[in-house]
Design an enzyme around this catalytic site. Structure first.
Site, PDB file in Angstrom:
ATOM      1  CG  ASN A 215      -0.236   0.090   2.523  1.00  0.00           C
ATOM      2  OD1 ASN A 215       0.728  -0.619   2.736  1.00  0.00           O
ATOM      3  ND2 ASN A 215      -0.654   0.967   3.389  1.00  0.00           N
TER       4      ASN A 215
ATOM      5  CD  GLU B 251       7.799   4.149  10.458  1.00  0.00           C
ATOM      6  OE1 GLU B 251       6.644   4.104  10.909  1.00  0.00           O
ATOM      7  OE2 GLU B 251       8.628   5.005  10.788  1.00  0.00           O
TER       8      GLU B 251
ATOM      9  CB  CYS C 134       0.253   1.718   8.761  1.00  0.00           C
ATOM     10  SG  CYS C 134       0.765   3.298   8.107  1.00  0.00           S
TER      11      CYS C 134
ATOM     12  CD  GLU D 277      10.303   5.163   7.212  1.00  0.00           C
ATOM     13  OE1 GLU D 277      11.203   4.426   6.800  1.00  0.00           O
ATOM     14  OE2 GLU D 277       9.130   5.100   6.809  1.00  0.00           O
TER      15      GLU D 277
HETATM   16  P1  NAI Z   1       4.077  -7.706   4.788  1.00  0.00           P
HETATM   17  O1  NAI Z   1       4.752  -7.590   6.103  1.00  0.00           O
HETATM   18  O2  NAI Z   1       3.411  -8.995   4.431  1.00  0.00           O
HETATM   19  O3  NAI Z   1       5.117  -7.428   3.601  1.00  0.00           O
HETATM   20  C1  NAI Z   1       5.946  -6.295   3.594  1.00  0.00           C
HETATM   21  C2  NAI Z   1       7.190  -6.562   2.746  1.00  0.00           C
HETATM   22  O4  NAI Z   1       8.022  -7.510   3.406  1.00  0.00           O
HETATM   23  C3  NAI Z   1       6.911  -7.128   1.343  1.00  0.00           C
HETATM   24  O5  NAI Z   1       7.753  -6.476   0.407  1.00  0.00           O
HETATM   25  C4  NAI Z   1       7.287  -8.598   1.505  1.00  0.00           C
HETATM   26  O6  NAI Z   1       7.694  -9.214   0.303  1.00  0.00           O
HETATM   27  C5  NAI Z   1       8.440  -8.515   2.480  1.00  0.00           C
HETATM   28  N1  NAI Z   1       8.728  -9.761   3.194  1.00  0.00           N
HETATM   29  C6  NAI Z   1       7.869 -10.769   3.495  1.00  0.00           C
HETATM   30  N2  NAI Z   1       8.511 -11.765   4.147  1.00  0.00           N
HETATM   31  C7  NAI Z   1       9.805 -11.377   4.276  1.00  0.00           C
HETATM   32  C8  NAI Z   1      10.967 -11.972   4.872  1.00  0.00           C
HETATM   33  N3  NAI Z   1      10.921 -13.176   5.457  1.00  0.00           N
HETATM   34  N4  NAI Z   1      12.135 -11.277   4.832  1.00  0.00           N
HETATM   35  C9  NAI Z   1      12.181 -10.059   4.255  1.00  0.00           C
HETATM   36  N5  NAI Z   1      11.133  -9.460   3.663  1.00  0.00           N
HETATM   37  C10 NAI Z   1       9.950 -10.108   3.665  1.00  0.00           C
HETATM   38  O7  NAI Z   1       3.043  -6.506   4.721  1.00  0.00           O
HETATM   39  P2  NAI Z   1       1.780  -6.294   3.765  1.00  0.00           P
HETATM   40  O8  NAI Z   1       0.760  -7.319   4.068  1.00  0.00           O
HETATM   41  O9  NAI Z   1       2.218  -6.114   2.353  1.00  0.00           O
HETATM   42  O10 NAI Z   1       1.296  -4.849   4.293  1.00  0.00           O
HETATM   43  C11 NAI Z   1       0.468  -4.665   5.366  1.00  0.00           C
HETATM   44  C12 NAI Z   1       1.192  -4.333   6.662  1.00  0.00           C
HETATM   45  O11 NAI Z   1       2.052  -3.194   6.510  1.00  0.00           O
HETATM   46  C13 NAI Z   1       0.216  -3.943   7.744  1.00  0.00           C
HETATM   47  O12 NAI Z   1       0.557  -4.524   8.974  1.00  0.00           O
HETATM   48  C14 NAI Z   1       0.356  -2.435   7.802  1.00  0.00           C
HETATM   49  O13 NAI Z   1      -0.075  -1.854   8.991  1.00  0.00           O
HETATM   50  C15 NAI Z   1       1.806  -2.247   7.553  1.00  0.00           C
HETATM   51  N6  NAI Z   1       2.086  -0.867   7.148  1.00  0.00           N
HETATM   52  C16 NAI Z   1       2.764  -0.007   8.001  1.00  0.00           C
HETATM   53  C17 NAI Z   1       2.984   1.324   7.670  1.00  0.00           C
HETATM   54  C18 NAI Z   1       3.762   2.260   8.566  1.00  0.00           C
HETATM   55  O14 NAI Z   1       4.333   3.218   8.050  1.00  0.00           O
HETATM   56  N7  NAI Z   1       3.815   2.096   9.869  1.00  0.00           N
HETATM   57  C19 NAI Z   1       2.473   1.860   6.422  1.00  0.00           C
HETATM   58  C20 NAI Z   1       1.784   0.904   5.611  1.00  0.00           C
HETATM   59  C21 NAI Z   1       1.602  -0.404   5.973  1.00  0.00           C
END
Ligand code: NAI
Ligand code: MG
Length: 489
Positions: free
Chosen positions: A151, A249, A283, A458
């Protein structure tokens, strides 16, 4: 199928180890093929970034010259915003209304960091030794691995790429496999802006291989991660291999707190923005409504009435306010948690059932959990359009309930009592507090959380410092020979 989307490694576009399907969530159908980076591609991207860091074409630039490249990139992003927005909308289902305005604003983040590039100063130390001078210089920390979720990828990567390049680092940016189109297209703009080969590499692939190899790579100095808390645990474990600095984050379960003295109409609209904008996939979503018991029924009624007018539709229609979820998996998770919450005693006020149409649509949903404040939907981040309502009686009760979460990213407080706003700001455990507003962002404002929401900030000027390290320089000014080798100077 030939694909316009390619990996960008060492200044070259390439097809990757394999191709994978990318789904348009509005239809559930494949709309494009994406290039997959596996171990070999990741290793080459990191090698290119390491080399670029030593190369005079980048290392030899002055800070102002780095800033100028970033300004140029910002202009290109602004110009390409409509195309990038269309890609993001196709690939993630996020409505065009939001992607087009958000991406145009991303250019401002690059301009902000462009301006900071030549304001990173070292310091002269008034050292306590008469024959010595000492000073510090700020150097780029090294190769950055930036890993982002699906996102708002341009936005979430701008707060990493912008400060990293301002600081003089090189970067390997991993786009999410769930919607990599906008970042792979962004790579073309990096190329056009004229950054030397290898300074910015853009790849995509799956977490267990691409993400894991990147975040544990011995030549990576800093892993800047945005995503879910479970993935974050992998990242931290991976960093045991390279001992890289890690910033996280993560998600949230942010409270949206409404006192009886608030402007209720404004609060209703802000609550709609907080949880139903971006179909709740944000998020900072304000997913827990804490409302003072004396106004609870009236507030919830007005909210439900407002929600009934939300225009659900195809994400690429400018009239649409609410589109599909990004993935089927995400919708299944929401269905499960809503079902278990209803069993636990939550009351359904609106929504609650997947829409019968193609694509991954789940409607705006509100659950009254006032009698079950520990229900699953109150405690778990859903990353979707589900609002849990919990009433409170006193300010103390509101604080207790707001802080009853392992997360701590954002909070909204609606009140017209200035003193109360001040007390609440102090008492709520979160990285951001919005008073009488919600979901406002700016490149000038730091962003980040506590606990399961991660750490590090950030945005804002200090973010650049995270991408630098200091070197302390000592100069002996005396002409006398060093006398005693066994005494520490
Ligand atoms: P996700 O955690 O499934 O994936 C994020 C990234 O991590 C992807 O590029 C994925 O390929 C990579 N990844 C997955 N497994 C990995 C591993 N073992 N080692 C290294 N990289 C790996 O997140 P998703 O489902 O795409 O996004 C939703 C989450 O992101 C929610 O929890 C949301 O709250 C959070 N988020 C946080 C924000 C913030 O700024 N605090 C902003 C936007 C989303
Ligand atoms: Mg997709």
């Amino acid at each position: 199928m030939t694909s316009p989307f390619q990996l960008y490694i060492n200044g070259q576009f390439e097809d990757g180890a394999a191709q994978f399907d990318s789904i348009n969530p509005a239809t559930g159908q494949v709309w494009a093929k994406m290039p997959e980076a596996r171990t070999n591609e990741v290793n080459r991207a990191v090698a290119a970034a390491s080399k670029a860091l030593q190369n005079e074409a980048w290392a030899g630039l002055t800070a102002s010259q780095r800033g100028k490249l970033l300004y140029k990139l910002a202009d290109l992003i602004e110009k390409a915003a409509p195309q990038l927005a269309q890609y993001e909308t196709n690939d993630t289902g996020k409505i065009i209304r939001e992607t087009s305005s958000q991406i145009a604003y991303v250019a401002e983040y690059y301009r902000y960091y462009a301006g900071i590039a030549d304001k990173l100063e070292g310091s002269y130390l008034p050292i306590d030794k008469p024959d010595m001078q000492a000073w510090t210089i700020r150097e780029p920390v090294g190769v950055i691995a930036a890993i982002v979720p699906w996102n708002s990828q341009l936005f979430l990567s701008a707060v990493k790429v912008g400060p990293a390049l301002a600081a003089g680092c090189s970067i390997v940016l991993k786009a999410s496999e769930e919607g990599p189109a906008p970042l792979l297209a962004f790579a073309r703009l990096v190329h056009e802006a004229g950054f030397p080969a290898g300074v910015v590499n853009v790849i995509t692939g799956f977490g267990p291989e691409c993400g894991a190899v990147l975040s544990s790579h011995p030549d990576v100095a800093h892993v800047a991660f945005t995503g879910g808390p479970e993935t974050a645990k992998h990242i931290v474990r991976n960093s045991a291999e390279n001992l890289a600095k890690v910033s996280l984050e993560l998600g949230g379960k942010s409270p949206f707190i409404v006192f009886a003295d608030a402007d209720l109409q404004s609060a209703v609209n802000a609550q709609v923005a907080a949880i139903f904008a971006a179909t709740g996939q944000s998020c900072v979503a304000g997913s827990r409504l804490l409302v003072e018991s004396t106004i609870k029924d009236e507030f919830v009624q007005r909210l439900v009435e407002r929600v009934q007018t939300i225009k659900i539709g195809l994400p690429d229609d400018h009239a649409t306010e609410f589109g599909p979820l990004c993935t089927l998996r995400q919708r299944q998770k929401i269905e499960q948690v809503v079902a278990s919450s209803l069993q636990q005693g939550a009351q359904l006020l609106i929504g609650g059932k997947s829409l019968e149409r193609e694509g991954y649509y789940y409607p705006p949903t509100i659950l009254d959990c006032s009698d079950v404040p520990q229900a699953d939907c109150v405690m778990t981040e859903l990353f979707g359009p589900v609002l849990s309502v919990v009433r409170f009686t006193t300010e103390f009760d509101a604080i207790q309930k707001a802080n009853n979460t392992p997360y701590g990213l954002a909070a909204g407080v609606f009140t017209n009592n200035f003193s109360r706003a001040q007390r609440m700001t102090k008492a709520v455990r979160s990285g951001i507090v919005w008073l009488n507003t919600y979901r406002a962002v700016s490149p000038l404002a730091p962003f980040g959380g506590h606990g399961l929401s991660g750490h590090g900030r950030e945005g804002g000027a200090d973010a650049v410092l995270d991408y630098t390290t200091t070197k302390t320089v000592w100069l002996r000014t005396s002409d006398e020979p060093i006398a005693d080798p066994f005494v520490m100077r």
